[in-house]
Design a protein around this motif. Sequence first.
Motif, PDB file in Angstrom:
ATOM      1  N   ARG A 275       0.835  -1.207   0.000  1.00 22.40           N
ATOM      2  CA  ARG A 275       0.000   0.000   0.000  1.00 22.40           C
ATOM      3  C   ARG A 275       0.869   1.256   0.000  1.00 22.40           C
ATOM      4  N   GLU A 276       1.920   1.272   0.842  1.00 20.52           N
ATOM      5  CA  GLU A 276       2.796   2.453   0.922  1.00 20.52           C
ATOM      6  C   GLU A 276       3.493   2.707  -0.405  1.00 20.52           C
ATOM      7  N   LYS A 277       3.956   1.635  -1.047  1.00 19.44           N
ATOM      8  CA  LYS A 277       4.629   1.810  -2.333  1.00 19.44           C
ATOM      9  C   LYS A 277       3.649   2.329  -3.385  1.00 19.44           C
ATOM     10  N   THR A 278       2.420   1.866  -3.360  1.00 18.33           N
ATOM     11  CA  THR A 278       1.415   2.342  -4.304  1.00 18.33           C
ATOM     12  C   THR A 278       1.158   3.829  -4.118  1.00 18.33           C
ATOM     13  N   MET A 279       1.067   4.273  -2.870  1.00 17.47           N
ATOM     14  CA  MET A 279       0.867   5.692  -2.596  1.00 17.47           C
ATOM     15  C   MET A 279       2.054   6.509  -3.106  1.00 17.47           C
ATOM     16  N   GLU A 280       3.257   5.962  -2.981  1.00 21.54           N
ATOM     17  CA  GLU A 280       4.444   6.651  -3.503  1.00 21.54           C
ATOM     18  C   GLU A 280       4.382   6.754  -5.027  1.00 21.54           C
ATOM     19  N   PHE A 281       3.985   5.672  -5.697  1.00 20.06           N
ATOM     20  CA  PHE A 281       3.891   5.686  -7.151  1.00 20.06           C
ATOM     21  C   PHE A 281       2.882   6.727  -7.631  1.00 20.06           C
ATOM     22  N   LEU A 282       1.739   6.810  -6.956  1.00 18.39           N
ATOM     23  CA  LEU A 282       0.707   7.767  -7.344  1.00 18.39           C
ATOM     24  C   LEU A 282       1.171   9.208  -7.167  1.00 18.39           C
ATOM     25  N   SER A 283       2.136   9.399  -6.285  1.00 18.43           N
ATOM     26  CA  SER A 283       2.630  10.751  -6.002  1.00 18.43           C
ATOM     27  C   SER A 283       3.830  11.133  -6.857  1.00 18.43           C
ATOM     28  N   ASP A 284       4.293  10.226  -7.705  1.00 18.47           N
ATOM     29  CA  ASP A 284       5.443  10.502  -8.561  1.00 18.47           C
ATOM     30  C   ASP A 284       4.982  11.267  -9.797  1.00 18.47           C
ATOM     31  N   ASN A 285       5.347  12.526  -9.865  1.00 17.22           N
ATOM     32  CA  ASN A 285       4.915  13.368 -10.983  1.00 17.22           C
ATOM     33  C   ASN A 285       5.830  13.269 -12.195  1.00 17.22           C
ATOM     34  N   GLY A 286       6.913  12.497 -12.081  1.00 16.38           N
ATOM     35  CA  GLY A 286       7.834  12.385 -13.207  1.00 16.38           C
ATOM     36  C   GLY A 286       7.234  11.570 -14.341  1.00 16.38           C
ATOM     37  N   ALA A 287       6.739  10.382 -14.011  1.00 13.01           N
ATOM     38  CA  ALA A 287       6.055   9.521 -14.976  1.00 13.01           C
ATOM     39  C   ALA A 287       4.824   8.975 -14.265  1.00 13.01           C
ATOM     40  N   LEU A 288       3.659   9.354 -14.712  1.00 12.58           N
ATOM     41  CA  LEU A 288       2.433   9.045 -13.978  1.00 12.58           C
ATOM     42  C   LEU A 288       2.168   7.538 -13.973  1.00 12.58           C
ATOM     43  N   SER A 289       1.836   7.009 -12.795  1.00 10.02           N
ATOM     44  CA  SER A 289       1.613   5.571 -12.655  1.00 10.02           C
ATOM     45  C   SER A 289       0.217   5.161 -13.104  1.00 10.02           C
ATOM     46  N   ALA A 290      -0.701   6.096 -13.264  1.00 11.02           N
ATOM     47  CA  ALA A 290      -2.063   5.798 -13.706  1.00 11.02           C
ATOM     48  C   ALA A 290      -2.407   6.682 -14.902  1.00 11.02           C
ATOM     49  N   MET A 291      -3.261   6.181 -15.786  1.00 12.46           N
ATOM     50  CA  MET A 291      -3.627   6.938 -16.996  1.00 12.46           C
ATOM     51  C   MET A 291      -4.674   8.006 -16.673  1.00 12.46           C
ATOM     52  N   ILE A 292      -4.279   8.933 -15.835  1.00 15.41           N
ATOM     53  CA  ILE A 292      -5.131  10.052 -15.444  1.00 15.41           C
ATOM     54  C   ILE A 292      -4.357  11.328 -15.761  1.00 15.41           C
ATOM     55  N   PHE A 294      -4.583  14.478 -15.268  1.00 18.25           N
ATOM     56  CA  PHE A 294      -4.382  15.471 -14.215  1.00 18.25           C
ATOM     57  C   PHE A 294      -4.150  14.800 -12.861  1.00 18.25           C
ATOM     58  N   LEU A 295      -3.454  13.681 -12.870  1.00 20.53           N
ATOM     59  CA  LEU A 295      -3.199  12.939 -11.639  1.00 20.53           C
ATOM     60  C   LEU A 295      -2.529  13.783 -10.559  1.00 20.53           C
ATOM     61  N   PRO A 296      -1.531  14.630 -10.863  1.00 19.98           N
ATOM     62  CA  PRO A 296      -0.931  15.431  -9.785  1.00 19.98           C
ATOM     63  C   PRO A 296      -1.937  16.320  -9.061  1.00 19.98           C
ATOM     64  N   SER A 297      -2.838  16.951  -9.821  1.00 19.36           N
ATOM     65  CA  SER A 297      -3.828  17.807  -9.156  1.00 19.36           C
ATOM     66  C   SER A 297      -4.859  16.972  -8.404  1.00 19.36           C
ATOM     67  N   VAL A 298      -5.179  15.782  -8.935  1.00 15.15           N
ATOM     68  CA  VAL A 298      -6.093  14.882  -8.231  1.00 15.15           C
ATOM     69  C   VAL A 298      -5.491  14.476  -6.886  1.00 15.15           C
ATOM     70  N   MET A 299      -4.190  14.182  -6.883  1.00 13.86           N
ATOM     71  CA  MET A 299      -3.529  13.794  -5.642  1.00 13.86           C
ATOM     72  C   MET A 299      -3.463  14.969  -4.662  1.00 13.86           C
ATOM     73  N   ASP A 300      -3.238  16.174  -5.176  1.00 16.02           N
ATOM     74  CA  ASP A 300      -3.239  17.354  -4.298  1.00 16.02           C
ATOM     75  C   ASP A 300      -4.602  17.520  -3.629  1.00 16.02           C
ATOM     76  N   GLU A 301      -5.672  17.377  -4.413  1.00 19.88           N
ATOM     77  CA  GLU A 301      -7.024  17.523  -3.854  1.00 19.88           C
ATOM     78  C   GLU A 301      -7.310  16.401  -2.859  1.00 19.88           C
ATOM     79  N   THR A 302      -6.867  15.195  -3.176  1.00 15.42           N
ATOM     80  CA  THR A 302      -7.092  14.053  -2.282  1.00 15.42           C
ATOM     81  C   THR A 302      -6.442  14.300  -0.931  1.00 15.42           C
ATOM     82  N   ARG A 303      -5.205  14.772  -0.935  1.00 16.08           N
ATOM     83  CA  ARG A 303      -4.517  15.033   0.336  1.00 16.08           C
ATOM     84  C   ARG A 303      -5.157  16.201   1.091  1.00 16.08           C
ATOM     85  N   GLU A 304      -5.682  17.155   0.366  1.00 10.66           N
ATOM     86  CA  GLU A 304      -6.348  18.281   1.037  1.00 10.66           C
ATOM     87  C   GLU A 304      -7.577  17.795   1.800  1.00 10.66           C
ATOM     88  N   ILE A 305      -8.270  16.805   1.255  1.00 14.07           N
ATOM     89  CA  ILE A 305      -9.490  16.294   1.884  1.00 14.07           C
ATOM     90  C   ILE A 305      -9.170  15.261   2.969  1.00 14.07           C
TER      91      ILE A 305
END
Length: 352
Positions: A275-292, A294-305
């Motif tokens: 789980r921790e490694k998955t969270m790290e991958f989702l937060s890597d803005n160099g090469a996005l781990s998911a086909m989203i 605007f993933l970086p902004s999605v992750m920013d909003e997720t952490r804000e909530i």
Amino acid sequence: MPSGANYEKPVDRSTIIAKMRFHNGDAKGEKMPDLELTAAFGDYDRTNILKMGSVRPEGVNLRVLSLPPTEIFFRMCRYQEFDLSEMSMGAHMFLLGQGESPFVGMPAFPSRVFRHSMVYANADANVDAVADLNGKRVAIREWGMTAVVWIVGILAEEYGLDVGSVDWVAAIEPRVPIPMPPGARIRYMKPGQTVSNMLESGEVDGALIHQVPECFSKGSPHVKRLFPDYKAAEIDYYKRTGVHPMMHCVVLRKDVHEQNPWALQSIYRAMCEAREKTMEFLSDNGALSAMIPFLPSVMDETREIFGDDFWPYGVEANCTSLEKLLSYAHAQGLTPGLLEVEDLFGKSVLTT
């Protein structure tokens, strides 16, 4: 967390293995072969790390199969076909409530979903709010499935749904024999009927369905969501209650646990690391781990909530959500008595 919990000291694997070697006559401390286990999970990023072998449970050679969750639940509940698997929280609670569960749970939650998006109504049924479903016909896939447990509980507690007044229409019978709560009634669809066509035709007035019904996907004017801005409703719900609904946990067969008591904690630790490694991958803005895109902004909003730990494992971090789910399960007939959070999981992983 409920008071008076009886916590067991976490299992010390090295001590247990030493005792096993002593009793087996292996006093030289020679390396023992890893325990061979087969696991079944949905095709998720947080479990595929285990499948790839980049995270391994200590002392366990884990073979991971990727299968649809409904298939896993059927094969596991009916035949205990795998050594461990993800498991419907609804089925897990039901089996524990019967006092004869063949499984030991761990507080790893590979699937969690807010469910306001699954509330639909026929546009011609004069249903504009949840309370308008009282006394009406409402379709579901299956009584007792965890998504239905959550949304029925939320609608009853937060929005005035009278469960006993609804004419429930289910697509299939429950995978486990769940009695309906007092006063509630249910009937089953006939061959050829589906939630989608009954909702669009007006044969039912509303539906609680986790998969978007075909009629809604194709833009039928006869179907609407009761929470058009379901994201806003779900964020508001979380901020008010602190509840993040979990759909599935992970279970180990009880016979495997009894023969290898250290394995539960070893597997749980590996799931936490994955789980921790998955969270790290989702937060890597160099090469996005998911086909989203605007993933970086999605992750920013997720952490804000949610804060940094937006998909927590463990009992302490999930106690509020688990207590809520247990209360809904009891009210909806899944458990004859109100279970405690500590009843859901093996003692060695309650505080790990």
